[in-house]
Design a protein around this motif. Structure first.
Motif, PDB file in Angstrom:
ATOM      1  N   ARG A 135       0.920  -1.271  -0.126  1.00  0.00           N
ATOM      2  CA  ARG A 135      -0.041   0.032  -0.111  1.00  0.00           C
ATOM      3  C   ARG A 135       0.767   1.532  -0.228  1.00  0.00           C
ATOM      4  N   ILE A 136       0.528   1.917  -0.900  1.00  0.00           N
ATOM      5  CA  ILE A 136       1.388   3.120  -1.255  1.00  0.00           C
ATOM      6  C   ILE A 136       1.514   4.522   0.013  1.00  0.00           C
ATOM      7  N   LEU A 137       1.461   4.662   0.996  1.00  0.00           N
ATOM      8  CA  LEU A 137       0.838   6.228   1.507  1.00  0.00           C
ATOM      9  C   LEU A 137       2.144   7.331   0.948  1.00  0.00           C
ATOM     10  N   ASN A 138       0.492   8.252   0.319  1.00  0.00           N
ATOM     11  CA  ASN A 138       1.184   9.518  -0.052  1.00  0.00           C
ATOM     12  C   ASN A 138       0.746  10.136   0.990  1.00  0.00           C
ATOM     13  N   GLY A 139       1.963  11.239   1.214  1.00  0.00           N
ATOM     14  CA  GLY A 139       1.848  11.982   2.707  1.00  0.00           C
ATOM     15  C   GLY A 139       1.154  13.341   2.581  1.00  0.00           C
ATOM     16  N   ALA A 140       1.233  13.331   0.775  1.00  0.00           N
ATOM     17  CA  ALA A 140       0.058  15.025   0.421  1.00  0.00           C
ATOM     18  C   ALA A 140      -1.240  15.049  -0.217  1.00  0.00           C
ATOM     19  N   HIS A 141      -1.991  13.486   0.176  1.00  0.00           N
ATOM     20  CA  HIS A 141      -3.188  13.236   0.666  1.00  0.00           C
ATOM     21  C   HIS A 141      -3.218  13.945   1.874  1.00  0.00           C
ATOM     22  N   ALA A 142      -2.792  13.803   2.834  1.00  0.00           N
ATOM     23  CA  ALA A 142      -3.226  13.621   4.566  1.00  0.00           C
ATOM     24  C   ALA A 142      -3.121  15.106   4.177  1.00  0.00           C
ATOM     25  N   SER A 143      -2.678  16.203   3.298  1.00  0.00           N
ATOM     26  CA  SER A 143      -3.056  18.067   4.183  1.00  0.00           C
ATOM     27  C   SER A 143      -3.851  18.149   2.791  1.00  0.00           C
ATOM     28  N   LEU A 144      -5.082  17.195   2.193  1.00  0.00           N
ATOM     29  CA  LEU A 144      -6.161  18.265   1.784  1.00  0.00           C
ATOM     30  C   LEU A 144      -6.830  18.727   2.695  1.00  0.00           C
ATOM     31  N   ASP A 145      -7.767  19.158   2.341  1.00  0.00           N
ATOM     32  CA  ASP A 145      -8.538  20.008   2.921  1.00  0.00           C
ATOM     33  C   ASP A 145      -9.904  19.429   2.202  1.00  0.00           C
ATOM     34  N   LEU A 146     -11.015  19.898   3.326  1.00  0.00           N
ATOM     35  CA  LEU A 146     -12.677  18.937   2.845  1.00  0.00           C
ATOM     36  C   LEU A 146     -12.969  19.628   1.328  1.00  0.00           C
ATOM     37  N   GLY A 147     -12.860  20.965   1.037  1.00  0.00           N
ATOM     38  CA  GLY A 147     -12.779  21.784   0.041  1.00  0.00           C
ATOM     39  C   GLY A 147     -11.723  20.791  -1.527  1.00  0.00           C
ATOM     40  N   GLU A 148     -11.312  20.566  -1.185  1.00  0.00           N
ATOM     41  CA  GLU A 148     -10.498  19.850  -2.687  1.00  0.00           C
ATOM     42  C   GLU A 148     -10.420  18.313  -1.868  1.00  0.00           C
ATOM     43  N   LEU A 149     -10.817  17.534  -0.882  1.00  0.00           N
ATOM     44  CA  LEU A 149     -11.864  16.242  -1.049  1.00  0.00           C
ATOM     45  C   LEU A 149     -13.617  16.445  -1.807  1.00  0.00           C
ATOM     46  N   GLY A 150     -13.349  17.244  -1.966  1.00  0.00           N
ATOM     47  CA  GLY A 150     -15.623  17.644  -2.507  1.00  0.00           C
ATOM     48  C   GLY A 150     -16.459  18.023  -2.039  1.00  0.00           C
ATOM     49  N   MET A 151     -16.261  17.657  -0.099  1.00  0.00           N
ATOM     50  CA  MET A 151     -17.150  18.456   0.342  1.00  0.00           C
ATOM     51  C   MET A 151     -17.523  20.108   0.024  1.00  0.00           C
ATOM     52  N   ASP A 152     -19.088  19.976  -0.211  1.00  0.00           N
ATOM     53  CA  ASP A 152     -19.800  21.538  -0.534  1.00  0.00           C
ATOM     54  C   ASP A 152     -19.602  22.737   0.057  1.00  0.00           C
ATOM     55  N   ALA A 153     -20.151  23.571   0.167  1.00  0.00           N
ATOM     56  CA  ALA A 153     -19.554  24.602   0.908  1.00  0.00           C
ATOM     57  C   ALA A 153     -20.571  24.702   2.142  1.00  0.00           C
ATOM     58  N   ASN A 154     -21.727  23.929   2.456  1.00  0.00           N
ATOM     59  CA  ASN A 154     -22.826  24.599   3.332  1.00  0.00           C
ATOM     60  C   ASN A 154     -22.472  23.485   4.663  1.00  0.00           C
ATOM     61  N   ASP A 155     -22.345  21.851   3.976  1.00  0.00           N
ATOM     62  CA  ASP A 155     -21.930  21.341   4.835  1.00  0.00           C
ATOM     63  C   ASP A 155     -20.114  21.192   5.583  1.00  0.00           C
ATOM     64  N   ARG A 156     -19.504  21.943   4.847  1.00  0.00           N
ATOM     65  CA  ARG A 156     -18.135  22.033   5.322  1.00  0.00           C
ATOM     66  C   ARG A 156     -18.356  22.901   6.217  1.00  0.00           C
ATOM     67  N   ALA A 157     -19.258  24.498   5.707  1.00  0.00           N
ATOM     68  CA  ALA A 157     -19.525  25.228   7.320  1.00  0.00           C
ATOM     69  C   ALA A 157     -20.069  24.526   8.384  1.00  0.00           C
ATOM     70  N   ILE A 158     -20.687  23.103   8.136  1.00  0.00           N
ATOM     71  CA  ILE A 158     -21.423  22.476   9.617  1.00  0.00           C
ATOM     72  C   ILE A 158     -20.169  22.827  10.644  1.00  0.00           C
ATOM     73  N   TRP A 159     -19.297  21.326   9.647  1.00  0.00           N
ATOM     74  CA  TRP A 159     -17.707  20.318   9.880  1.00  0.00           C
ATOM     75  C   TRP A 159     -17.548  21.750  10.420  1.00  0.00           C
ATOM     76  N   GLU A 160     -16.815  22.494  10.263  1.00  0.00           N
ATOM     77  CA  GLU A 160     -15.707  23.380  10.138  1.00  0.00           C
ATOM     78  C   GLU A 160     -15.904  23.820  11.964  1.00  0.00           C
ATOM     79  N   ARG A 161     -17.654  24.121  11.992  1.00  0.00           N
ATOM     80  CA  ARG A 161     -18.652  24.722  13.337  1.00  0.00           C
ATOM     81  C   ARG A 161     -18.462  23.706  14.300  1.00  0.00           C
ATOM     82  N   LEU A 162     -18.328  22.039  14.087  1.00  0.00           N
ATOM     83  CA  LEU A 162     -18.124  21.061  15.101  1.00  0.00           C
ATOM     84  C   LEU A 162     -17.179  21.108  15.101  1.00  0.00           C
TER      85      LEU A 162
END
Length: 584
Positions: free
Chosen positions: A298-325
């Motif tokens: 299994r290739i563990l790419n450390g670059a993936h660990a630095s992605l934010d949820l916007g880059e991972l595909g979470m929409d703006a509304n859900d991201r705002a709720i998640w950031e509050r949590l």
């Protein structure tokens, strides 16, 4: 810079593709002064310009075609070249001369080249292939991509030394037990010039270039199969012949510090691999099978660990709720989904976001996949009694602010995590459930009392990964009846009659997909939901309230990404379960 490269630089300047300041800067960074003669200086300026100016290599290829009437090939390898065309030029020759074959005549080879003025390279190529060559224009990036796809590894390095393999077989069959390991290790741990070492290195390098997450070495009846998992899908690649199976697997085991004498039980290890100036970790697992040991790296790419949820595909509304949590000072947040759904990537992204000198963050993992500076990471070791529960009890005495538990697997771990969440700690962990609301039922099934779940849990994020449509070959087409029905059922417009898809190109290995995007389902627990969990209706009441407040299911999120042109209906259906508003 040689005369041939100077022609391309002058062409780029003439077409205003680069500025004189960019050329001057590239000369300086490649060790060339302004006073250096363009015909007598070293190499590197063109490479610097291509690396620093996105799209420049493609623009230069277009300019060559327009300026000098050279035929332009834009889709190398699509359709795939015939086997005899590829065989006309060995992989080593193609890579050395940076060319790719696109056609074959009676005594002429048609090749794509990025610089048709490099006469020395062309003459050397003619000598190597013993044919006349006809040139077409392609960008250096297109040629490099096609070479990686159609000449993934050069197995000639193995065929050059049958004597080596004969010596390996002699050692491995003539010795037994511990002496076998010593003898083979001495043979396989020689310099990097040894063929088997080159082959294993080529397999790893090729997988990294293909953006693979796993390398599978699988002994089969009559052959040795090599597959890479790219964007969640296994693709077979060229691999060594069956006779090299024992040598290749033994070499991998030595690199991972595993016993090559032990073939009866599974083993786990780790390889630290240097690739392109950076280090990549490979987690190695072996498993005895009918025809030999199966190995997965299994290739563990450390670059993936630095992605934010916007880059991972979470929409703006859900991201705002998640950031509050995640900004709360205490409570438990869970990320759920099956194996391979990106839970670990999401958790590491959260830790990177929260990592600050004022916070003490401790993780308990099995195993530690990515090492993050500033975070205390504890590996689980069940063989010595270091379980999740045991580690959690110990680390709570370390006065952490934030805890990350790799996975909640049993009642003891769940209860310790829930208690920590109620006593001033922010706790992250994962569960294997189909959806967000299912996490509540899973915790109670593990034996955690409902009142404890209600008091500790702040939110659940369910997720899946689907393949993203390749941007290079994306096109639109008329939507099918099923697609129109699905999009309409999710609240889309009846006029939505087109969808995006990938046509297939070299960049995406002709699959039409390149990269992945997340589908998310976010359940934020409010006061009414906490009370509902204590009622007889329990999870059903919470699900009803969540839906009434606009909660969006995984499939609904997937359908919104279809409308946005990010993925396809087939991907969404394969990754999600049908919910109550869809009939597809």
């Amino acid at each position: 810079m040689n005369a041939a490269d100077e022609v391309l630089v002058e062409l780029a300047l003439k077409r205003a593709l680069v500025t004189p300041e960019q050329v001057s800067g590239a000369r300086s960074r490649s060790g060339l002064g302004e006073s250096a003669s363009p015909l007598a200086t070293g190499t590197g300026v063109l490479a610097f310009l291509f690396a620093e100016t996105p799209g420049l290599s493609h623009a230069v290829a277009e300019a060559l075609s327009e300026e000098f009437g050279l035929p332009r090939v834009r889709s190398l390898g699509s359709p795939a070249p015939l086997r005899e065309v590829l065989a006309a030029i060995p992989a080593t020759v193609a890579r050395q001369h940076r060319v790719f074959p696109v056609g074959l005549g009676k005594n002429c080879l048609r090749i794509a080249i990025d610089n048709p003025f490099d006469e020395a390279r062309i003459e050397s190529l003619k000598t190597a292939v013993q044919r006349e060559v006809e040139l077409v224009s392609a960008s250096s990036e297109e040629i490099e991509t096609a070479l990686d796809l159609f000449y993934p590894i050069d197995l000639q390095v193995v065929n050059e030394s049958e004597a080596f393999f004969g010596a390996f077989e002699t050692v491995s069959t003539a010795t037994k037990g511990g002496s076998a390991q010593v003898g083979i290790e001495e043979k396989l741990s020689l310099s990097g010039d040894e063929p088997i070492i080159k082959v294993v290195g080529a397999l790893i390098t090729d997988a990294i270039k293909r953006r693979a997450s796993d390398i599978h070495l699988e002994p089969m009846a009559g052959r040795f199969r090599v597959r890479n998992r790219v964007d969640g899908v296994l693709l077979e690649v060229n691999g060594p012949a069956l006779r090299f199976q024992p040598a290749v697997i033994s070499r991998v085991k030595i690199m991972a510090n595993l016993s090559i004498a032990e073939k009866r039980v599974p083993q786990d290890g780790r390889i630290r691999w240097q690739e392109g100036g950076s280090c990549v970790d490979l987690r190695v697992s072996t498993l005895p099978s009918t025809h030999g040991e199966s190995v997965v790296m299994r290739i563990l790419n450390g670059a993936h660990a630095s992605l934010d949820l916007g880059e991972l595909g979470m929409d703006a509304n859900d991201r705002a709720i998640w950031e509050r949590l995640i900004s709360l000072s205490d409570g438990m947040l869970l990320v759920t989904g099956p194996t391979g759904s990106g839970k670990t990537t999401t958790l590491y992204s959260l830790l990177n976001t929260l990592n600050h000198p004022r916070r003490k963050i401790v993780t308990v993992e099995d195993p530690v996949e990515y090492q993050i500076s500033g975070i205390n990471q504890v590996p689980v070791r069940p063989e010595i009694g270091m379980t999740f529960a045991h580690a959690l009890r110990a680390l709570l005495r370390q006065a952490p602010n934030i805890l990350m538990i790799g996975e909640i697997r049993d009642r003891e771990t769940a209860e310790i995590a829930a208690n920590a969440a109620q006593t001033g700690h922010l706790v992250f962990s994962t569960l294997h459930t189909n959806d967000a609301c299912g996490a509540l039922a899973r915790l109670t099934d593990l034996g955690v009392p409902s009142f404890m779940v209600s008091a500790a849990l702040r939110g659940v994020l369910a997720q899946r990964l689907v393949r993203r449509i390749c941007e290079r070959c994306k096109r639109t087409r008329a939507a099918t009846f099923a697609e129109r029905s699905a999009l309409g059922a999710a609240g889309g417009s009846a006029e939505e009659t087109t969808v995006a898809e990938g046509a297939g190109c070299v960049a995406c290995n002709r699959t039409g997909y390149r990269g992945r995007v997340g589908l998310f389902e976010l359940l934020a627990i409010d006061r009414e939901m906490q009370l509902a969990l204590l009622s007889p209706a329990g999870v059903s009441a919470i699900r009803k309230r969540w839906r009434s407040r606009g909660g969006r299911t995984l499939r609904e999120d997937g359908l919104s990404k279809i409308r946005s042109g990010l993925t396809t209906l087939q991907e969404v259906i394969s990754a999600t379960v049908r919910d109550d508003i869809n009939s597809i």
